[in-house]
Design a protein around this motif. Structure first.
Motif, PDB file in Angstrom:
ATOM      1  N   PRO A   1     -39.827   7.379  29.537  1.00  0.00           N
ATOM      2  CA  PRO A   1     -40.520   7.083  30.594  1.00  0.00           C
ATOM      3  C   PRO A   1     -40.120   5.689  31.132  1.00  0.00           C
ATOM      4  O   PRO A   1     -39.859   4.740  30.329  1.00  0.00           O
ATOM      5  CB  PRO A   1     -42.060   7.433  30.289  1.00  0.00           C
ATOM      6  CG  PRO A   1     -42.120   7.465  29.031  1.00  0.00           C
ATOM      7  CD  PRO A   1     -40.913   7.653  28.244  1.00  0.00           C
TER       8      PRO A   1
ATOM      9  N   ALA B   1     -41.098  -5.312  24.038  1.00  0.00           N
ATOM     10  CA  ALA B   1     -40.586  -4.312  24.686  1.00  0.00           C
ATOM     11  C   ALA B   1     -39.886  -3.176  23.810  1.00  0.00           C
ATOM     12  O   ALA B   1     -39.565  -2.161  24.176  1.00  0.00           O
ATOM     13  CB  ALA B   1     -39.730  -4.801  25.499  1.00  0.00           C
TER      14      ALA B   1
ATOM     15  N   GLY C   1     -38.600   0.751  26.982  1.00  0.00           N
ATOM     16  CA  GLY C   1     -37.439  -0.087  26.566  1.00  0.00           C
ATOM     17  C   GLY C   1     -36.152   0.000  26.661  1.00  0.00           C
ATOM     18  O   GLY C   1     -35.255  -0.262  25.794  1.00  0.00           O
TER      19      GLY C   1
END
Ligand code: ADP
Ligand code: MG
Length: 363
Positions: A44, A25, A48
């Motif tokens: 977006p 992530a 993360g």
């Protein structure tokens, strides 16, 4: 930021892997955040941002890498011992508690005596101009007042760094703009470091000294709003920030701002220079008009282009849907786009620079 700038936070090769076999992530990111600055993590959904913030806060374990707060390694410390505090979406106040008891809550958890925690909470509420409303419940406060209570509640632990995860995203647009101005004002007044997660380019541009644009667990670009907007590093940043056309040239992809495009009518005597295109959309926006166009000779993914015209220019020479035009731009306004962040090869768990620093501190 030069080498002498004191750092509030330094992140070295920070990685979060929630499960084996899926992409991390957050993938070995490095980041330095200047003391007393307003930093926005932007990108977006799913890129993360929150994971990074939660690792700084100590609400999420770190898979690999290090987090330093004012040169102190906090990677393995419990949340309460780090010198950070968190402010959540919609402020997350306890509805059944007064403003004062909301602010005092974490002191109560720490076992601070009642008189002492009431005194300190009242003091902080005074500081954010909420002293006179200390006995009100959250539902009896305006959005702005709730935000100040939430701020006081976060500040009661005397953090060095305030972490904010989309604090404004559940508010209506009008209040959101008001609240962000207030956040910015408080950050400057308190001189604290704020790290604010948002998916809104507009919000980040309005607030940040430093913007960190993330994508797929990587950092694409770090810079002031002006640097990022005017010199996007790659196609992702140019498209995500908006306001740019990405165009293919013989020298590779470039970005040109919508308001730096030139448009000329193709029906005038003699063909004007530029790329042939047709107008597909006209949107009057007041100060500007936004024209949507389709390039005649471009691959489908690169066909749509926008042009932002000042109102006076738009009114003096109106364009029509379907009209054939030519598009051009001043090459000095075109920004060459790089390939974007590459997924890094695995690094050893501890970076050399950090090891050096640790050795220096231990000496
Ligand atoms: P952002 O805040 O930028 O929207 P997050 O940091 O919340 O992104 O999530 C990054 C990625 O990690 C996403 O793919 C998300 O699905 C995944 N993720 C987030 N939290 C967890 C979790 N607790 N367990 C497993 N995967 C998670
Ligand atoms: Mg998030």
């Amino acid at each position: 930021m030069d080498a002498a700038t004191p750092l509030a936070i330094e992140i070295v090769a920070l990685t979060k892997r929630y499960a084996i076999g899926i992409a991390p992530a957050v993938d070995q990111i490095d980041l330095r955040i200047a003391s007393g600055s307003y930093c926005c993590l932007l990108g977006p959904s799913g890129c993360g941002k929150s994971t990074t913030l939660r690792m700084i806060a100590g609400h999420e374990s770190v898979t690999q890498g290090d987090i330093l707060l004012e040169n102190r390694n906090i990677t393995r410390l419990p949340a309460a011992a780090r010198g950070t505090a968190m402010m959540f979406q919609s402020f997350a106040l306890f509805p059944h508690l007064s403003a004062l008891d909301n602010v005092a809550f974490s002191l109560k958890m720490k076992g601070v005596a009642r008189a002492e925690r009431q005194r300190r909470s009242a003091e902080l509420l005074e500081r954010v101009a909420m002293g006179h409303l200390a006995q009100r419940k959250p539902a009896e406060l305006s959005g702005g007042q709730q935000q100040r209570v939430a701020l006081a509640r976060a500040l009661i632990t005397e953090p060095r760094v305030l972490l904010l995860d989309e604090p404004l995203s559940a508010l209506d647009p009008f209040l959101r703009v008001q609240m962000r101005a207030e956040l910015r004002r408080w950050q400057k007044e308190l001189g604290l470091t704020f790290i604010h997660v948002t998916h809104s380019q507009e919000e980040a541009m309005a607030l940040a000294d430093t913007m960190v644009v993330m994508n797929h667990g990587l950092i694409e670009q770090v810079g002031s709003p002006h640097q990022v907007y005017n010199h996007p590093s790659c196609e992702f940043v140019a498209r995500f920030m908006g306001g740019h056309n990405v165009l293919q040239t013989a020298d590779g992809p470039i970005a040109v701002r919508h308001d730096h495009m030139q448009i000329a009518s193709a029906s005038a005597s003699g063909e004007p220079p530029g790329l042939p295109a047709r107008i597909t959309d006209i949107e009057y926006q007041g100060t500007y008009a936004l024209l949507g166009l389709a390039l005649d000779d471009a691959p489908p993914a690169m066909r749509a282009v926008s042009v932002l015209l000042p109102e006076s220019r738009f009114l003096s020479q109106p364009f029509e849907l379907g009209q054939a035009v030519r598009l051009s731009w001043d090459p000095a306004q075109a920004r060459a786009l790089g390939p974007g962040a590459q997924r890094p090869a695995p690094r050893p768990p501890q970076s050399a620079s950090l090891k050096l620093r640790r050795d220096a501190l231990a000496a």
